[in-house]
Design a protein around this motif. Structure first.
Motif, PDB file in Angstrom:
ATOM      1  N   GLU A  42       0.833  -1.221   0.000  1.00 48.17           N
ATOM      2  CA  GLU A  42       0.000   0.000   0.000  1.00 48.17           C
ATOM      3  C   GLU A  42       0.865   1.266   0.000  1.00 48.17           C
ATOM      4  N   PRO A  43       1.627   1.498  -1.088  1.00 47.51           N
ATOM      5  CA  PRO A  43       2.560   2.637  -1.129  1.00 47.51           C
ATOM      6  C   PRO A  43       1.854   3.966  -1.351  1.00 47.51           C
ATOM      7  N   GLY A  44       1.356   4.568  -0.266  1.00 49.81           N
ATOM      8  CA  GLY A  44       0.601   5.809  -0.380  1.00 49.81           C
ATOM      9  C   GLY A  44       1.429   7.068  -0.201  1.00 49.81           C
ATOM     10  N   HIS A  45       2.713   6.919   0.150  1.00 54.68           N
ATOM     11  CA  HIS A  45       3.587   8.074   0.359  1.00 54.68           C
ATOM     12  C   HIS A  45       4.773   7.972  -0.579  1.00 54.68           C
ATOM     13  N   GLU A  69      -6.441  -0.595  -5.390  1.00 55.83           N
ATOM     14  CA  GLU A  69      -6.350   0.178  -6.629  1.00 55.83           C
ATOM     15  C   GLU A  69      -6.541   1.664  -6.331  1.00 55.83           C
ATOM     16  N   GLY A  70      -5.979   2.508  -7.205  1.00 53.93           N
ATOM     17  CA  GLY A  70      -6.188   3.934  -7.030  1.00 53.93           C
ATOM     18  C   GLY A  70      -4.975   4.761  -7.395  1.00 53.93           C
ATOM     19  N   PRO A  71      -5.068   6.078  -7.211  1.00 49.48           N
ATOM     20  CA  PRO A  71      -3.994   6.992  -7.633  1.00 49.48           C
ATOM     21  C   PRO A  71      -2.699   6.835  -6.839  1.00 49.48           C
ATOM     22  N   LEU A  77       4.203   3.737  -8.796  1.00 47.28           N
ATOM     23  CA  LEU A  77       4.733   3.026  -9.963  1.00 47.28           C
ATOM     24  C   LEU A  77       5.311   3.991 -10.992  1.00 47.28           C
ATOM     25  N   ASP A  78       4.673   5.144 -11.150  1.00 47.28           N
ATOM     26  CA  ASP A  78       5.190   6.156 -12.088  1.00 47.28           C
ATOM     27  C   ASP A  78       6.572   6.643 -11.654  1.00 47.28           C
ATOM     28  N   LYS A  79       6.757   6.848 -10.341  1.00 43.57           N
ATOM     29  CA  LYS A  79       8.057   7.311  -9.849  1.00 43.57           C
ATOM     30  C   LYS A  79       9.134   6.245 -10.059  1.00 43.57           C
ATOM     31  N   LEU A 224       5.044  17.809  -6.152  1.00 51.92           N
ATOM     32  CA  LEU A 224       4.551  16.668  -5.393  1.00 51.92           C
ATOM     33  C   LEU A 224       3.025  16.724  -5.295  1.00 51.92           C
ATOM     34  N   VAL A 225       2.368  15.630  -5.682  1.00 53.65           N
ATOM     35  CA  VAL A 225       0.922  15.509  -5.513  1.00 53.65           C
ATOM     36  C   VAL A 225       0.682  14.627  -4.292  1.00 53.65           C
ATOM     37  N   ARG A 226       0.068  15.203  -3.274  1.00 52.19           N
ATOM     38  CA  ARG A 226      -0.193  14.444  -2.043  1.00 52.19           C
ATOM     39  C   ARG A 226      -1.600  13.850  -2.088  1.00 52.19           C
TER      40      ARG A 226
END
Length: 459
Positions: A42-45, A69-71, A77-79, A224-226
């Motif tokens: 759950e990589p949310g940060h 699933e989600g942003p 993954l984008d980073k 950075l999008v938080r």
């Protein structure tokens, strides 16, 4: 037994690697299983991705990701993909991703790796830590590992479980690797320069650390999008238990190096205070890309303004030494500035002060401000500082009216993002040895006891 096996695997892998050139290493990386394999949950940060900004000799290139699933997982993954495509020192991570509501159960049943990386929603993190170590998995967790008193109790259980299952639970203390913090600690343990650490008082503490952060900033060259939940203190945690974790850690690490602390005897909270940072709807949109405040933030919204209790300060003692730590969050730093840090340690011969303001061009600078003005003291400083120069070649003392400024070559200023790899490498050394230093676990427990108690007191 598990970490003993890891140690044997390390030795075998390193023996195989001797004598190979870089290209052969990269080729072998594709076919040889390394002793360590990462599981990202759950990589949310964005800190989850920063752990993977570098490759590690003993870590398999295949990373197993388990998430809803989600942003948040997409941003992670984008980073990682950006790091893989970097023109300078590209990484070679291969992400195997599972998304579903049962991601944690799936991870625990499959156990496709042996090191769990946790950097995300702090409301759930302590439970993820506990279940991971219960399953016999090592855990490297972003701070904070607990955000309230109930979380602290569960974290204590997790450390006991980790010891029982012979796995290592460790938090990511990047600030230990910032060069001025490292040098401040070094000098504080040199009696000829620092003297003895003073006790101080509640009004005039012997140690003080202040940190200013910003919600909107640039990471790896991009805004950075938080996630929206970052602004919910029930999910992220208040400032008292978040960034202050670093400051409390630095106090313990610098003042009492390699010393085991007993939180029941050595820590005494004197006072704690919390305040809120106000965000407009347009500011919230800029940093989250969300057009409106989600329902879970409605409790914190008044007259279209969001109040985030991200600021906190506490006064306390450690082994009788008075300390104060405080953190402040603003929305965005003025042009040309950034996050700032201030730190002072008061000794009988000198004060060691880190400043990072306008005069320092917003870069941290360490000063030795002398109390002892004698010629004998100056000579002693010059002689003792040679030990520092032996450990950190190129660092010089520059005399000023108050004492000295440390002139530090640019090579030591590798930036906050690089510190994640330094923490990870140190953790892997501990995995190789099969144990943490004796003082690390009791001091992590002391740290989270203090931050969660301070929040309870402030509320």
């Amino acid at each position: 037994m598990r970490n003993k096996l890891l140690t044997i695997a390390f030795m075998s892998a390193m023996a195989l690697n001797q004598g190979c050139d870089t290209k052969k290493e990269e080729a072998k990386d594709e076919t040889t299983k390394k002793p360590l394999s990462l599981i990202v949950v759950e990589p949310g940060h964005f800190h989850a991705a920063l752990v993977q900004k570098s490759m590690y000799p003993d870590v398999d290139s295949v990373v197993h990701v388990y998430s809803s699933e989600g942003p948040d997982v997409k941003a992670y993954l984008d980073k990682v993909e950006k790091y893989n495509a970097s023109p300078k020192d590209p990484t070679r991570w291969k992400e195997e991703v599972y998304t579903g509501s049962d991601f944690l159960e799936k991870m625990l049943s499959e156990k496709k790796g042996n090191v769990v990386i946790l950097a995300g929603n702090n409301q759930k993190k302590t439970d993820y830590i506990k279940q991971s170590v219960d399953a016999g998995l090592n855990v490297l967790a972003d701070k904070p590992m607990a955000i309230d008193a109930a979380g602290f109790e569960k974290l204590k259980e997790a450390f006991a479980s980790a010891e029982k299952n012979k796995v290592l639970l460790y938090d990511i203390m990047t600030e230990r690797y910032e060069i001025t913090n490292a040098l401040q600690r070094e000098l504080a343990n040199m009696p000829d320069i620092f003297g003895e650490l003073q006790k101080g008082t509640a009004e005039n503490p012997a140690v003080a650390k202040e940190s200013v952060h910003h919600f909107f900033k640039y990471i790896s060259g991009e805004p950075l999008v938080r996630p929206t939940w970052f602004f919910d203190v029930k999910q992220q945690g208040e400032g008292m238990v978040d960034v202050t974790t670093h400051l409390v850690d630095l106090v313990q690490w610098s003042c009492f190096p390699n010393t085991e602390l007993d939180y029941k005897k050595d820590i005494k909270l004197l006072s704690a205070k919390r305040t809120a940072t106000k965000l407009t709807k347009s500011q919230f949109k800029l940093v989250t890309k969300s057009d409106s405040f989600p329902d879970f933030l409605s409790k914190d919204v008044k007259d279209t303004t969001l109040s985030v209790y991200a600021n906190g300060a506490m006064n306390y003692t450690v082994k009788g030494v008075h300390a104060k730590v405080s953190v402040l969050w603003n929305f965005q730093a003025p042009e040309g500035t950034g996050d700032t840090h201030y730190s002072i340690m008061k000794g009988s011969k000198a004060n060691l002060i880190v400043r990072q303001g306008k005069d320092q061009k917003y870069k941290p600078v360490l000063y030795i401000e002398t109390i002892d003005k004698s010629k004998a003291y100056e000579d002693a400083v010059a002689e003792s500082f040679k030990k520092v120069q032996g450990k950190y070649p190129g660092i010089e003392l520059k005399k000023n009216a108050a004492g000295w400024e440390l002139s530090i070559p640019a090579k030591y200023d590798n930036g906050h993002e690089a510190h994640f790899a330094q923490v990870a490498n140190k953790y892997m050394e501990y995995l190789k040895a099969g144990q943490l230093p004796r003082w690390e676990v009791p001091n992590m427990i002391a740290k989270y006891y203090l931050t969660t108690l301070a929040l309870k007191e402030a509320k």
